[in-house]
Write a protein that holds these residues in place. Structure first.
Motif, PDB file in Angstrom:
ATOM      1  N   ALA A   1       0.840  -1.202   0.000  1.00 58.40           N
ATOM      2  CA  ALA A   1       0.000   0.000   0.000  1.00 58.40           C
ATOM      3  C   ALA A   1       0.873   1.249   0.000  1.00 58.40           C
ATOM      4  CB  ALA A   1      -0.917  -0.001   1.224  1.00 58.40           C
ATOM      5  N   TYR A   2       0.332   2.308  -0.606  1.00 53.67           N
ATOM      6  CA  TYR A   2       1.007   3.601  -0.699  1.00 53.67           C
ATOM      7  C   TYR A   2      -0.038   4.699  -0.508  1.00 53.67           C
ATOM      8  CZ  TYR A   2       4.165   0.687  -3.568  1.00 53.67           C
ATOM      9  OH  TYR A   2       4.981  -0.300  -4.052  1.00 53.67           O
ATOM     10  N   ALA A   3       0.388   5.854  -0.049  1.00 56.03           N
ATOM     11  CA  ALA A   3      -0.510   7.005   0.049  1.00 56.03           C
ATOM     12  C   ALA A   3       0.254   8.264  -0.322  1.00 56.03           C
ATOM     13  CB  ALA A   3      -1.091   7.138   1.451  1.00 56.03           C
ATOM     14  N   VAL A   4      -0.447   9.162  -1.017  1.00 55.05           N
ATOM     15  CA  VAL A   4       0.114  10.449  -1.422  1.00 55.05           C
ATOM     16  C   VAL A   4      -0.934  11.510  -1.096  1.00 55.05           C
ATOM     17  CG1 VAL A   4       0.888  11.852  -3.379  1.00 55.05           C
ATOM     18  CG2 VAL A   4       1.440   9.409  -3.297  1.00 55.05           C
ATOM     19  N   GLN A   5      -0.512  12.630  -0.545  1.00 54.82           N
ATOM     20  CA  GLN A   5      -1.459  13.713  -0.237  1.00 54.82           C
ATOM     21  C   GLN A   5      -2.287  14.037  -1.474  1.00 54.82           C
ATOM     22  OE1 GLN A   5       1.525  16.759   0.494  1.00 54.82           O
ATOM     23  NE2 GLN A   5       0.757  17.923  -1.248  1.00 54.82           N
ATOM     24  N   SER A   6      -3.547  14.372  -1.280  1.00 58.21           N
ATOM     25  CA  SER A   6      -4.369  14.758  -2.432  1.00 58.21           C
ATOM     26  C   SER A   6      -4.390  16.268  -2.632  1.00 58.21           C
ATOM     27  CB  SER A   6      -5.786  14.194  -2.309  1.00 58.21           C
ATOM     28  OG  SER A   6      -6.428  14.701  -1.174  1.00 58.21           O
TER      29      SER A   6
ATOM     30  N   ASN B   1      -3.236  19.578  -3.822  1.00 57.95           N
ATOM     31  CA  ASN B   1      -2.333  19.994  -4.894  1.00 57.95           C
ATOM     32  C   ASN B   1      -1.899  18.869  -5.819  1.00 57.95           C
ATOM     33  OD1 ASN B   1      -2.256  22.725  -3.845  1.00 57.95           O
ATOM     34  ND2 ASN B   1      -0.987  21.878  -2.224  1.00 57.95           N
ATOM     35  N   VAL B   2      -2.600  17.743  -5.790  1.00 54.81           N
ATOM     36  CA  VAL B   2      -2.330  16.635  -6.705  1.00 54.81           C
ATOM     37  C   VAL B   2      -3.656  16.294  -7.377  1.00 54.81           C
ATOM     38  CG1 VAL B   2      -1.431  14.290  -6.950  1.00 54.81           C
ATOM     39  CG2 VAL B   2      -0.519  15.785  -5.156  1.00 54.81           C
ATOM     40  N   ALA B   3      -3.768  16.625  -8.664  1.00 62.04           N
ATOM     41  CA  ALA B   3      -5.061  16.607  -9.353  1.00 62.04           C
ATOM     42  C   ALA B   3      -5.605  15.226  -9.660  1.00 62.04           C
ATOM     43  CB  ALA B   3      -4.965  17.416 -10.651  1.00 62.04           C
ATOM     44  N   THR B   4      -4.754  14.282 -10.022  1.00 61.85           N
ATOM     45  CA  THR B   4      -5.254  12.970 -10.456  1.00 61.85           C
ATOM     46  C   THR B   4      -4.481  11.847  -9.777  1.00 61.85           C
ATOM     47  OG1 THR B   4      -3.701  12.746 -12.308  1.00 61.85           O
ATOM     48  CG2 THR B   4      -5.778  13.928 -12.748  1.00 61.85           C
ATOM     49  N   ALA B   5      -5.061  10.655  -9.843  1.00 60.17           N
ATOM     50  CA  ALA B   5      -4.387   9.481  -9.293  1.00 60.17           C
ATOM     51  C   ALA B   5      -3.093   9.219 -10.049  1.00 60.17           C
ATOM     52  CB  ALA B   5      -5.310   8.271  -9.364  1.00 60.17           C
ATOM     53  N   ALA B   6      -3.089   9.424 -11.364  1.00 58.42           N
ATOM     54  CA  ALA B   6      -1.874   9.213 -12.148  1.00 58.42           C
ATOM     55  C   ALA B   6      -0.764  10.175 -11.689  1.00 58.42           C
ATOM     56  CB  ALA B   6      -2.163   9.398 -13.626  1.00 58.42           C
ATOM     57  N   ASP B   7      -1.127  11.433 -11.417  1.00 57.82           N
ATOM     58  CA  ASP B   7      -0.146  12.399 -10.908  1.00 57.82           C
ATOM     59  C   ASP B   7       0.398  11.946  -9.550  1.00 57.82           C
ATOM     60  OD1 ASP B   7      -0.588  13.993 -13.144  1.00 57.82           O
ATOM     61  OD2 ASP B   7      -1.925  15.378 -12.086  1.00 57.82           O
TER      62      ASP B   7
ATOM     63  N   TRP C   1       0.495   8.818  -8.347  1.00 56.24           N
ATOM     64  CA  TRP C   1       1.323   7.616  -8.520  1.00 56.24           C
ATOM     65  C   TRP C   1       2.713   8.006  -9.018  1.00 56.24           C
ATOM     66  CZ3 TRP C   1       1.418   2.961  -6.704  1.00 56.24           C
ATOM     67  CH2 TRP C   1       2.204   1.973  -7.315  1.00 56.24           C
ATOM     68  N   ALA C   2       2.783   9.007  -9.882  1.00 55.50           N
ATOM     69  CA  ALA C   2       4.068   9.461 -10.421  1.00 55.50           C
ATOM     70  C   ALA C   2       4.977  10.035  -9.331  1.00 55.50           C
ATOM     71  CB  ALA C   2       3.843  10.495 -11.515  1.00 55.50           C
TER      72      ALA C   2
END
Length: 176
Positions: A158-163, A165-171, A173-174
């Motif tokens: 599992a991974y998590a990235v702040q949402s 200022n991050v527009a899409t899931a692809a952004d 994941w990158a």
């Protein structure tokens, strides 16, 4: 002579300034101070599973419960789970991803969901009905041919990235 006239004129001007300035009332105001404190945001996740070793019997459904928890106090995030199958997994087993997860386009085995900021632990099952199934077409010969090095495996991460200022899931994941 000019000096004698200049000194009294300056003295009279100073006296007038003091008299006029002292008699004026000024309107003034002041606010209370406002202190801005900048704290730290964070995301904390955990991946757990009750059991990790299973016996394959053709046609059986096996309870399997990988679960991702977004811990209390975490910021809003893009939550990902990566499911990795061994090369021979599809020869023996099947599974489905739980509701609420979306396959990430262009990335095999990666699923995501958006999670709002949370004040309590929030748990998400990874597998539909918390199960995997052994195909009923698997034979005893296939099972007997397996070794410790060739047993089918299913791995989760599992991974998590702040949402923010991050527009899409692809952004998101990158950024990993």
């Amino acid at each position: 002579m000019k000096k004698n006239v200049l000194i009294p004129v300056i003295a009279i001007a100073l006296v007038l300034c003091c008299v006029v300035g002292g008699s004026l009332a000024w309107l003034v105001d002041q606010t209370t101070s406002v202190t801005n404190t900048f704290t730290v945001g964070d995301i904390n996740i955990d991946l757990t599973e009750t059991t990790t070793d299973y016996k394959m019997v053709p046609g059986n459904t096996i309870a399997k419960d990988p679960t991702v928890t977004v811990e209390a106090g975490s910021e809003a995030s893009w939550l990902f789970v990566k499911v990795t199958e061994s090369a021979n997994f599809d020869d023996f087993m099947t599974y489905a991803i739980a509701d609420g997860w979306t396959a990430l386009a262009g990335v095999d085995g990666v699923y995501y969901r958006q999670v709002p900021a949370t004040t309590a632990d929030t748990t998400f099952a990874v597998l539909k009905d918390n199960t995997v199934s052994v195909k009923d077409t698997v034979t005893k010969e296939q099972l007997n041919a397996l070794t410790a090095d060739t047993y089918p495996t299913l791995t989760f991460q599992a991974y998590a990235v702040q949402s923010d200022n991050v527009a899409t899931a692809a952004d998101a994941w990158a950024k990993l």
